[in-house]
Every structure is written in structure tokens, then in C-alpha cells.
Design a protein around this motif. Structure first.
Motif, PDB file in Angstrom:
ATOM      1  N   SER A  31      -4.709  -3.195  12.922  1.00  0.00           N
ATOM      2  CA  SER A  31      -5.895  -4.027  12.829  1.00  0.00           C
ATOM      3  C   SER A  31      -5.889  -4.794  11.512  1.00  0.00           C
ATOM      4  O   SER A  31      -5.071  -4.558  10.630  1.00  0.00           O
ATOM      5  CB  SER A  31      -7.147  -3.162  12.924  1.00  0.00           C
ATOM      6  N   PHE A  32      -6.826  -5.691  11.393  1.00  0.00           N
ATOM      7  CA  PHE A  32      -6.947  -6.491  10.174  1.00  0.00           C
ATOM      8  C   PHE A  32      -7.216  -5.599   8.974  1.00  0.00           C
ATOM      9  O   PHE A  32      -6.633  -5.787   7.905  1.00  0.00           O
ATOM     10  CB  PHE A  32      -8.062  -7.522  10.340  1.00  0.00           C
ATOM     11  N   LEU A  33      -8.109  -4.603   9.127  1.00  0.00           N
ATOM     12  CA  LEU A  33      -8.434  -3.721   8.010  1.00  0.00           C
ATOM     13  C   LEU A  33      -7.235  -2.907   7.564  1.00  0.00           C
ATOM     14  O   LEU A  33      -7.032  -2.693   6.374  1.00  0.00           O
ATOM     15  CB  LEU A  33      -9.570  -2.779   8.394  1.00  0.00           C
ATOM     16  N   GLU A  34      -6.431  -2.456   8.507  1.00  0.00           N
ATOM     17  CA  GLU A  34      -5.235  -1.702   8.134  1.00  0.00           C
ATOM     18  C   GLU A  34      -4.242  -2.582   7.392  1.00  0.00           C
ATOM     19  O   GLU A  34      -3.626  -2.151   6.418  1.00  0.00           O
ATOM     20  CB  GLU A  34      -4.598  -1.075   9.369  1.00  0.00           C
ATOM     21  N   ALA A  91     -14.720   0.026  -3.981  1.00  0.00           N
ATOM     22  CA  ALA A  91     -13.559  -0.236  -3.114  1.00  0.00           C
ATOM     23  C   ALA A  91     -12.268  -0.197  -3.920  1.00  0.00           C
ATOM     24  O   ALA A  91     -11.206   0.086  -3.363  1.00  0.00           O
ATOM     25  CB  ALA A  91     -13.717  -1.586  -2.420  1.00  0.00           C
ATOM     26  N   PHE A  92     -12.343  -0.469  -5.216  1.00  0.00           N
ATOM     27  CA  PHE A  92     -11.148  -0.361  -6.059  1.00  0.00           C
ATOM     28  C   PHE A  92     -10.710   1.092  -6.186  1.00  0.00           C
ATOM     29  O   PHE A  92      -9.523   1.376  -6.281  1.00  0.00           O
ATOM     30  CB  PHE A  92     -11.404  -0.928  -7.460  1.00  0.00           C
ATOM     31  N   LEU A  93     -11.655   2.000  -6.216  1.00  0.00           N
ATOM     32  CA  LEU A  93     -11.301   3.409  -6.388  1.00  0.00           C
ATOM     33  C   LEU A  93     -10.790   4.052  -5.116  1.00  0.00           C
ATOM     34  O   LEU A  93      -9.809   4.789  -5.136  1.00  0.00           O
ATOM     35  CB  LEU A  93     -12.522   4.195  -6.885  1.00  0.00           C
ATOM     36  N   ILE A  94     -11.440   3.774  -3.990  1.00  0.00           N
ATOM     37  CA  ILE A  94     -11.094   4.485  -2.766  1.00  0.00           C
ATOM     38  C   ILE A  94     -10.450   3.602  -1.710  1.00  0.00           C
ATOM     39  O   ILE A  94     -10.019   4.109  -0.678  1.00  0.00           O
ATOM     40  CB  ILE A  94     -12.330   5.187  -2.174  1.00  0.00           C
ATOM     41  N   GLY A  95     -10.380   2.310  -1.936  1.00  0.00           N
ATOM     42  CA  GLY A  95      -9.777   1.395  -0.975  1.00  0.00           C
ATOM     43  C   GLY A  95     -10.825   0.785  -0.049  1.00  0.00           C
ATOM     44  O   GLY A  95     -11.834   1.422   0.243  1.00  0.00           O
ATOM     45  N   PRO A  96     -10.593  -0.447   0.397  1.00  0.00           N
ATOM     46  CA  PRO A  96     -11.598  -1.135   1.212  1.00  0.00           C
ATOM     47  C   PRO A  96     -11.823  -0.499   2.584  1.00  0.00           C
ATOM     48  O   PRO A  96     -12.951  -0.450   3.068  1.00  0.00           O
ATOM     49  CB  PRO A  96     -11.050  -2.554   1.348  1.00  0.00           C
ATOM     50  N   LYS A  97     -10.761   0.026   3.194  1.00  0.00           N
ATOM     51  CA  LYS A  97     -10.932   0.630   4.521  1.00  0.00           C
ATOM     52  C   LYS A  97     -11.767   1.896   4.436  1.00  0.00           C
ATOM     53  O   LYS A  97     -12.691   2.098   5.228  1.00  0.00           O
ATOM     54  CB  LYS A  97      -9.568   0.935   5.143  1.00  0.00           C
ATOM     55  N   ARG A  98     -11.461   2.735   3.484  1.00  0.00           N
ATOM     56  CA  ARG A  98     -12.224   3.978   3.324  1.00  0.00           C
ATOM     57  C   ARG A  98     -13.658   3.672   2.890  1.00  0.00           C
ATOM     58  O   ARG A  98     -14.592   4.372   3.297  1.00  0.00           O
ATOM     59  CB  ARG A  98     -11.548   4.884   2.307  1.00  0.00           C
ATOM     60  N   GLN A  99     -13.844   2.635   2.081  1.00  0.00           N
ATOM     61  CA  GLN A  99     -15.189   2.235   1.671  1.00  0.00           C
ATOM     62  C   GLN A  99     -16.028   1.879   2.894  1.00  0.00           C
ATOM     63  O   GLN A  99     -17.154   2.348   3.039  1.00  0.00           O
ATOM     64  CB  GLN A  99     -15.105   1.035   0.714  1.00  0.00           C
ATOM     65  N   LEU A 100     -15.476   1.051   3.789  1.00  0.00           N
ATOM     66  CA  LEU A 100     -16.213   0.674   4.990  1.00  0.00           C
ATOM     67  C   LEU A 100     -16.436   1.878   5.899  1.00  0.00           C
ATOM     68  O   LEU A 100     -17.508   2.011   6.499  1.00  0.00           O
ATOM     69  CB  LEU A 100     -15.468  -0.421   5.744  1.00  0.00           C
ATOM     70  N   THR A 101     -15.444   2.745   6.002  1.00  0.00           N
ATOM     71  CA  THR A 101     -15.594   3.940   6.823  1.00  0.00           C
ATOM     72  C   THR A 101     -16.713   4.824   6.285  1.00  0.00           C
ATOM     73  O   THR A 101     -17.523   5.354   7.056  1.00  0.00           O
ATOM     74  CB  THR A 101     -14.272   4.727   6.863  1.00  0.00           C
ATOM     75  N   MET A 102     -16.765   4.977   4.980  1.00  0.00           N
ATOM     76  CA  MET A 102     -17.810   5.797   4.377  1.00  0.00           C
ATOM     77  C   MET A 102     -19.181   5.141   4.505  1.00  0.00           C
ATOM     78  O   MET A 102     -20.179   5.829   4.700  1.00  0.00           O
ATOM     79  CB  MET A 102     -17.477   6.078   2.911  1.00  0.00           C
ATOM     80  N   MET A 103     -19.227   3.827   4.398  1.00  0.00           N
ATOM     81  CA  MET A 103     -20.504   3.127   4.539  1.00  0.00           C
ATOM     82  C   MET A 103     -21.048   3.242   5.962  1.00  0.00           C
ATOM     83  O   MET A 103     -22.261   3.269   6.157  1.00  0.00           O
ATOM     84  CB  MET A 103     -20.352   1.657   4.156  1.00  0.00           C
TER      85      MET A 103
END
Length: 173
Positions: A31-34, A91-103
Motif C-alpha cells: 500500500s501507499f503507507l507501506e 511520527a519521527f519517533l515511531i514512524g508515520p504508519k505506526r503513528q496512524l495505526t495508533m491514532m
């Protein structure tokens, strides 16, 4: 799509990343996020610098917005932009994909939705309505939503704050 892949390869070379031919994923497989997350490889030091700079810029924008409080357009823009920078700093600390997943985690999906909606409402009040009172109320809602969203990352923090608020405001007249 091929031009985009070539552009990414040139950017990788420009930045100094190694380019391997096998790592180019197919459009069907990811996917785009990956893809975005895979291309956002930073060292620990770069991640910390990005976090600190983004957070400092967000806090600075938020604090500077208080100087232009009586101009609702500037106030709403700088306050909301500061909050978005501060939110994006993690998002710098945990990555943008994980940030969105956590949100979008079921525990904080409502807090995220209210927070993002309050940012949109405050920008709408500042840019379109141009009413100081409505902008102030929207910014107050945004701040409250930010606090509630932030508390969702601390175990039992929201239930504790809820109990304290009920205890403080539960008075009989």
C-alpha cells in the motif's frame, strides 16, 4: 508510475541511500503507507533531531499565536499549525504508519476524530466565519481535545482525570 519510481531512485541517490533493484515493490503487493514508511528510514539521531525540531516549531507556533490573539485569522492558523506540527513530531519517533495505526486504535479513535475535527472547525471559524468569539471557543475545544487525546497514551490517565473532574464539580447547592 515509472517516472515516480525513477524520481524516488534519484532522490535516494541524492540523499546517499543505497539503491537496490530488488527492493522496488509491485503496486499490487504494498500500500501507499507501506511504501511511504519503507522510504522513511532515518537513523536514531536523525529521528531525535526531527522530533525535537518539529516539536519545538509546534510549541513555538502555538505560543506565538497568543501574540496575535485579536486577529482571529492569524491566531487560528498559527495555533492549529502548531498543534499539527507537535502531533506530527511523534511520527519521527515511531514512524508515520505506526503513528496512524495508533491514532486509529479503538481506544483513541474518538479522541483523534474530535481532535482533528476541532482543528478543522477552528480553521473554519478563523478563515471563513472570522468571528473572534467562535474562533476562541473552537480553539478552546481544540486544546481540550488535544489534552484528552494526549491522555489516551497514558494508561488509566483519562479515567483518573474524569474521576478528579467529577469530584471537583460534583457539588450540591
Amino acid at each position: 508510475m515509472e517516472k515516480m519510481n525513477v524520481a524516488f531512485e534519484k532522490m535516494k541517490i541524492l540523499v546517499g541511500m543505497e539503491v537496490d533493484e530488488e527492493s522496488s515493490p509491485d503496486a499490487e503487493d504494498s500500500s501507499f503507507l507501506e511504501d511511504f514508511n519503507r522510504n522513511c528510514t532515518l537513523s536514531t539521531k536523525q529521528r531525535l533531531y526531527g522530533f525535537v525540531i518539529c516539536l519545538a516549531a509546534g510549541i513555538t507556533c502555538t505560543l506565538l499565536s497568543m501574540l496575535v490573539f485579536f486577529n482571529p485569522i492569524k491566531f487560528g492558523l498559527t495555533f492549529s499549525f502548531g498543534n499539527l506540527l507537535a502531533l506530527g513530531s511523534t511520527a519521527f519517533l515511531i514512524g508515520p504508519k505506526r503513528q496512524l495505526t495508533m491514532m486509529l486504535d479503538p481506544v483513541r479513535i474518538y479522541a483523534t476524530a474530535i481532535y482533528l475535527a476541532s482543528i478543522i472547525v477552528s480553521l473554519f471559524c478563523a478563515l471563513y466565519v472570522r468571528n473572534k468569539l467562535l474562533t476562541f471557543l473552537a480553539i478552546s475545544l481544540e486544546f481540550g481535545a488535544l489534552v484528552w487525546y494526549s491522555l489516551s497514551y497514558i494508561p488509566f490517565a483519562r479515567s483518573m482525570v474524569s474521576k478528579v473532574m467529577v469530584a471537583c464539580f460534583d457539588t450540591e447547592f
